[in-house]
Design an enzyme around this catalytic site. Structure first.
Site, PDB file in Angstrom:
ATOM      1  CE  LYS A  90      -3.861   2.266   0.395  1.00  0.00           C
ATOM      2  NZ  LYS A  90      -3.465   2.975  -0.855  1.00  0.00           N
ATOM      3  CD  GLN A 111       3.361   4.734   2.185  1.00  0.00           C
ATOM      4  OE1 GLN A 111       3.905   5.589   1.476  1.00  0.00           O
ATOM      5  NE2 GLN A 111       2.298   5.008   2.901  1.00  0.00           N
ATOM      6  CE  LYS A 114       4.243   7.532   5.439  1.00  0.00           C
ATOM      7  NZ  LYS A 114       3.865   8.448   4.327  1.00  0.00           N
ATOM      8  CE  LYS A 126       4.780   7.438  -2.384  1.00  0.00           C
ATOM      9  NZ  LYS A 126       4.114   7.951  -1.172  1.00  0.00           N
ATOM     10  N   GLY A 165      -2.718   8.328  -4.223  1.00  0.00           N
ATOM     11  CA  GLY A 165      -2.076   9.539  -4.731  1.00  0.00           C
ATOM     12  C   GLY A 165      -0.807   9.891  -3.967  1.00  0.00           C
ATOM     13  CG  ASP A 166       3.439  11.015  -2.941  1.00  0.00           C
ATOM     14  OD1 ASP A 166       3.329  10.842  -1.726  1.00  0.00           O
ATOM     15  OD2 ASP A 166       4.428  11.603  -3.438  1.00  0.00           O
ATOM     16  CB  THR A 209      -2.079  13.748   4.347  1.00  0.00           C
ATOM     17  OG1 THR A 209      -2.471  12.614   3.587  1.00  0.00           O
ATOM     18  CG2 THR A 209      -0.602  13.656   4.664  1.00  0.00           C
ATOM     19  CG  ASN A 240      -4.198  16.192  -0.561  1.00  0.00           C
ATOM     20  OD1 ASN A 240      -3.682  15.517   0.320  1.00  0.00           O
ATOM     21  ND2 ASN A 240      -5.505  16.288  -0.684  1.00  0.00           N
ATOM     22  CB  SER A 379      -5.428   4.921   2.027  1.00  0.00           C
ATOM     23  OG  SER A 379      -5.254   6.007   1.144  1.00  0.00           O
TER      24      SER A 379
HETATM   25  P1  NDP Z   1       0.689  17.814  -4.382  1.00  0.00           P
HETATM   26  O1  NDP Z   1       1.141  17.449  -5.722  1.00  0.00           O
HETATM   27  O2  NDP Z   1      -0.762  18.008  -4.117  1.00  0.00           O
HETATM   28  O3  NDP Z   1       1.421  19.143  -3.888  1.00  0.00           O
HETATM   29  C1  NDP Z   1       2.811  19.212  -3.844  1.00  0.00           C
HETATM   30  C2  NDP Z   1       3.214  20.621  -3.457  1.00  0.00           C
HETATM   31  O4  NDP Z   1       4.610  20.648  -3.179  1.00  0.00           O
HETATM   32  C3  NDP Z   1       2.972  21.628  -4.567  1.00  0.00           C
HETATM   33  O5  NDP Z   1       2.737  22.885  -4.006  1.00  0.00           O
HETATM   34  C4  NDP Z   1       4.305  21.583  -5.316  1.00  0.00           C
HETATM   35  O6  NDP Z   1       4.587  22.761  -6.069  1.00  0.00           O
HETATM   36  C5  NDP Z   1       5.284  21.453  -4.171  1.00  0.00           C
HETATM   37  N1  NDP Z   1       6.480  20.741  -4.619  1.00  0.00           N
HETATM   38  C6  NDP Z   1       6.546  19.495  -5.133  1.00  0.00           C
HETATM   39  N2  NDP Z   1       7.802  19.192  -5.483  1.00  0.00           N
HETATM   40  C7  NDP Z   1       8.545  20.272  -5.183  1.00  0.00           C
HETATM   41  C8  NDP Z   1       9.917  20.569  -5.301  1.00  0.00           C
HETATM   42  N3  NDP Z   1      10.783  19.682  -5.792  1.00  0.00           N
HETATM   43  N4  NDP Z   1      10.339  21.783  -4.853  1.00  0.00           N
HETATM   44  C9  NDP Z   1       9.474  22.682  -4.352  1.00  0.00           C
HETATM   45  N5  NDP Z   1       8.148  22.463  -4.237  1.00  0.00           N
HETATM   46  C10 NDP Z   1       7.697  21.268  -4.629  1.00  0.00           C
HETATM   47  O7  NDP Z   1       1.286  16.685  -3.399  1.00  0.00           O
HETATM   48  P2  NDP Z   1       0.849  16.316  -1.919  1.00  0.00           P
HETATM   49  O8  NDP Z   1       0.363  17.521  -1.198  1.00  0.00           O
HETATM   50  O9  NDP Z   1      -0.002  15.114  -1.989  1.00  0.00           O
HETATM   51  O10 NDP Z   1       2.242  15.829  -1.295  1.00  0.00           O
HETATM   52  C11 NDP Z   1       3.119  16.708  -0.596  1.00  0.00           C
HETATM   53  C12 NDP Z   1       4.062  15.899   0.265  1.00  0.00           C
HETATM   54  O11 NDP Z   1       3.304  15.119   1.214  1.00  0.00           O
HETATM   55  C13 NDP Z   1       4.936  14.886  -0.477  1.00  0.00           C
HETATM   56  O12 NDP Z   1       6.183  14.776   0.179  1.00  0.00           O
HETATM   57  C14 NDP Z   1       4.164  13.571  -0.314  1.00  0.00           C
HETATM   58  O13 NDP Z   1       5.012  12.456  -0.427  1.00  0.00           O
HETATM   59  C15 NDP Z   1       3.661  13.742   1.116  1.00  0.00           C
HETATM   60  N6  NDP Z   1       2.511  12.934   1.495  1.00  0.00           N
HETATM   61  C16 NDP Z   1       1.354  12.965   0.793  1.00  0.00           C
HETATM   62  C17 NDP Z   1       0.269  12.227   1.193  1.00  0.00           C
HETATM   63  C18 NDP Z   1      -1.037  12.299   0.511  1.00  0.00           C
HETATM   64  O14 NDP Z   1      -1.986  11.667   0.990  1.00  0.00           O
HETATM   65  N7  NDP Z   1      -1.189  13.023  -0.570  1.00  0.00           N
HETATM   66  C19 NDP Z   1       0.356  11.338   2.368  1.00  0.00           C
HETATM   67  C20 NDP Z   1       1.600  11.430   3.091  1.00  0.00           C
HETATM   68  C21 NDP Z   1       2.632  12.191   2.643  1.00  0.00           C
HETATM   69  P3  NDP Z   1       4.521  22.725  -7.686  1.00  0.00           P
HETATM   70  O15 NDP Z   1       3.061  22.560  -8.002  1.00  0.00           O
HETATM   71  O16 NDP Z   1       5.093  23.995  -8.135  1.00  0.00           O
HETATM   72  O17 NDP Z   1       5.320  21.520  -8.126  1.00  0.00           O
HETATM   73  O1  2IT Z   2       3.110   8.920   1.470  1.00  0.00           O
HETATM   74  C1  2IT Z   2       1.955   8.498   1.696  1.00  0.00           C
HETATM   75  O2  2IT Z   2       1.671   7.962   2.769  1.00  0.00           O
HETATM   76  C2  2IT Z   2       0.938   8.678   0.665  1.00  0.00           C
HETATM   77  N1  2IT Z   2       1.221   9.282  -0.364  1.00  0.00           N
HETATM   78  C3  2IT Z   2      -0.426   8.093   0.845  1.00  0.00           C
HETATM   79  C4  2IT Z   2      -0.432   6.635   0.481  1.00  0.00           C
HETATM   80  C5  2IT Z   2      -1.784   5.973   0.472  1.00  0.00           C
HETATM   81  O3  2IT Z   2      -1.807   4.801   0.112  1.00  0.00           O
HETATM   82  O4  2IT Z   2      -2.800   6.596   0.810  1.00  0.00           O
END
Ligand code: NDP
Ligand code: 2IT
Length: 447
Positions: A90, A111, A114, A126, A165-166, A209, A240, A379
């Site tokens: 997952k 992961q 976690k 992943k 998603g991520d 998250t 997100n 999830s």
């Molecule tokens: P999104 O794609 O929704 O948003 C990512 C954000 O981070 C955007 O604002 C993006 O800007 C910025 N960003 C991405 N890459 C870079 C970079 N290299 N340098 C600077 N800014 C950057 O992703 P999420 O919000 O889902 O994910 C954000 C973080 O949270 C990640 O590390 C992800 O692994 C982690 N995460 C997400 C989960 C989830 O459920 N979605 C769960 C647990 C962890 P821009 O649009 O300009 O690229």
């Molecule tokens: O990093 C993470 O934990 C996620 N992007 C969410 C993974 C999931 O299966 O919901």
């Protein structure tokens, strides 16, 4: 670095040359786990950590698709199936030009621990691609997702591996991926999470998250008789995780003053209130615009070219963008400016040197694998609802999420409290996450 860690890392580096993010994630875990494993020789004999650091399998494939100009484009797709000792693989899918084997292996490794912390039966995986969804039309994104899923569908399933998603993969992408899986397999199952509410998604998954990250911070703050009320909060990212971290921090009385994207950050000293945040959601989720437009609309400062806001003085920092976005110098500046609580929404946003600054300063530091586990936990709740073919109310999911975050916090205290009373949440999360996976692996035999 102790000899124990050095010897272990020599082996990891030799086996995985050039994979610097993967080395970093393993080293951070090895530093807290190896002394624990020495004290528990049955884990050492079974070589559990060595086995966890070797993926069950790595799937890598070509993704060819046609862009709006009629030109053939080629990307690379991946799925890392890291460990399924406690449940089906997952973990999310990341679409970003920086994606490579090292980044996905670090994410899959994190992961595993976690998912164990959530208490739910989920193994770790992943995947993703170096495809960049920015500035692509919906048709191009659909074309890519259909091609990507055509190969991925051979390797996943509701009881085998359940992606989500991520970065770069949100509701739109999950929809196209799910549609293609359903078409190829002729089955409507919970093979992906983060689905839309109309067709099998869970209430609260989009919020989970960011909300969970703030719930975790709230628990850490309580240990010092503190709360979000009246605190200055800085958030990085505007996707997100950042959106809902900002929302919950505001609901709890904090004042969120920054957001960012890869082009720059905005600083709004008046605070990003409910209406402004609704604008950000519209801007980012529907318009697919840039955070600079916020500064133009609300007449606040925009720092072009600076994607992290760590120079802004705050009480609480919520890194929610990407890996290694807090360097050692950033960490020193944060602490110097009075920040006393960091709760990681992103995966591995702090470098090892930055973490050491936080730990030495004895501030409240919640590492990603604990603080951002609310997303994958919800999830897991989506999977349960899909299996039962029913859906829980928003309140029910939120209560479960909140309890899971409190539980993770408690486990970090149990395994991370030091003799002087300081809680090392890094150590606590690593040991607590490891024990369940390790015991399951011993029960199931050498493989
Ligand atoms: P999104 O794609 O929704 O948003 C990512 C954000 O981070 C955007 O604002 C993006 O800007 C910025 N960003 C991405 N890459 C870079 C970079 N290299 N340098 C600077 N800014 C950057 O992703 P999420 O919000 O889902 O994910 C954000 C973080 O949270 C990640 O590390 C992800 O692994 C982690 N995460 C997400 C989960 C989830 O459920 N979605 C769960 C647990 C962890 P821009 O649009 O300009 O690229
Ligand atoms: O990093 C993470 O934990 C996620 N992007 C969410 C993974 C999931 O299966 O919901």
């Amino acid at each position: 670095m102790s000899n124990l860690v050095e010897d272990f890392m020599d082996h990891i580096i030799a086996k995985n040359p050039g994979e610097v993010e993967f080395h970093q994630a393993v080293k951070e875990v090895a530093e807290s786990l190896l002394p624990f494993i020495e004290a528990n020789p049955h884990y050492k004999r079974a070589k559990i950590l060595e086995r966890i650091a070797e993926p069950d399998r790595v799937i890598m494939f070509r993704v060819a698709w046609i862009d709006d100009q009629g030109e053939v484009q080629i990307n690379r797709g991946y799925r890392i199936q890291m460990n399924n000792a406690i449940g089906p693989y997952k973990g999310g899918l990341r679409f970003h030009p920086s994606v490579n084997l090292s980044i996905l292996k670090f994410l899959a490794f994190e992961q595993v621990l976690k998912n164990s912390l959530t208490t739910l039966p989920m193994g770790g995986g992943k995947g993703g691609s170096d495809f960049d969804p920015h500035a692509k039309s919906d048709r191009e994104v659909m074309s890519f997702c259909q091609s990507f899923m055509t190969e991925l569908s051979k390797h996943i399933g509701a009881d085998t591996d359940v992606p989500a998603g991520d970065i770069g993969v949100g509701g739109r992408e999950i929809g196209y991926l799910f549609g293609q899986y359903k078409r190829l397999r002729n089955e409507f199952t919970g093979v992906l999470t983060g689905k839309s509410l109309d067709w099998g998604g869970s209430l609260m998954r989009p919020e989970a998250t960011g909300y969970g990250q703030v719930y975790f911070a709230e628990e850490m703050l309580k240990t010092r008789g503190e709360s979000f009320n009246g605190k200055i909060v800085i958030v990085s990212g505007s996707g997100n995780v950042a959106q809902y971290a900002a929302e919950k921090a505001t609901l709890l009385g904090g004042k969120v003053v920054t957001l960012s994207d890869s082009s720059g950050f905005i600083y709004d000293p008046a605070g990003i209130d409910h209406d402004k945040l609704e604008y950000v959601k519209w801007l980012k989720n529907y318009e697919r615009g840039r955070i600079r437009e916020y500064a133009e609309k609300y007449k606040c400062q925009y720092f072009e070219g600076k994607s992290t806001p760590w120079e802004i003085p705050c009480d609480i920092a919520l890194p929610s963008a990407t890996q290694n976005e807090i360097t050692e110098a950033d960490a020193i500046l944060l602490v110097k400016n009075g920040c006393f609580c960091v709760s990681e929404g992103a995966n591995m946003p702090s470098t090892i040197e930055a973490i050491n600054v936080f730990l030495k300063s004895k501030i409240l530091f919640g590492p990603g694998k604990a603080a951002n586990a609310g997303g994958v936990a919800t999830s897991g709740l989506e999977m349960s609802q899909n299996s039962m073919r029913l859906s829980w109310t928003r309140e029910e999911v939120d209560t479960r999420l909140h309890n899971i975050m409190k539980n993770i916090h408690q486990k970090c205290i149990e395994h991370g409290k030091e003799p002087d009373g300081f809680v090392n949440y890094v150590k606590g999360a690593n040991i607590a996450g490891f024990i369940k996976v390790a015991n399951a692996m011993i029960n199931q035999g050498i493989m």
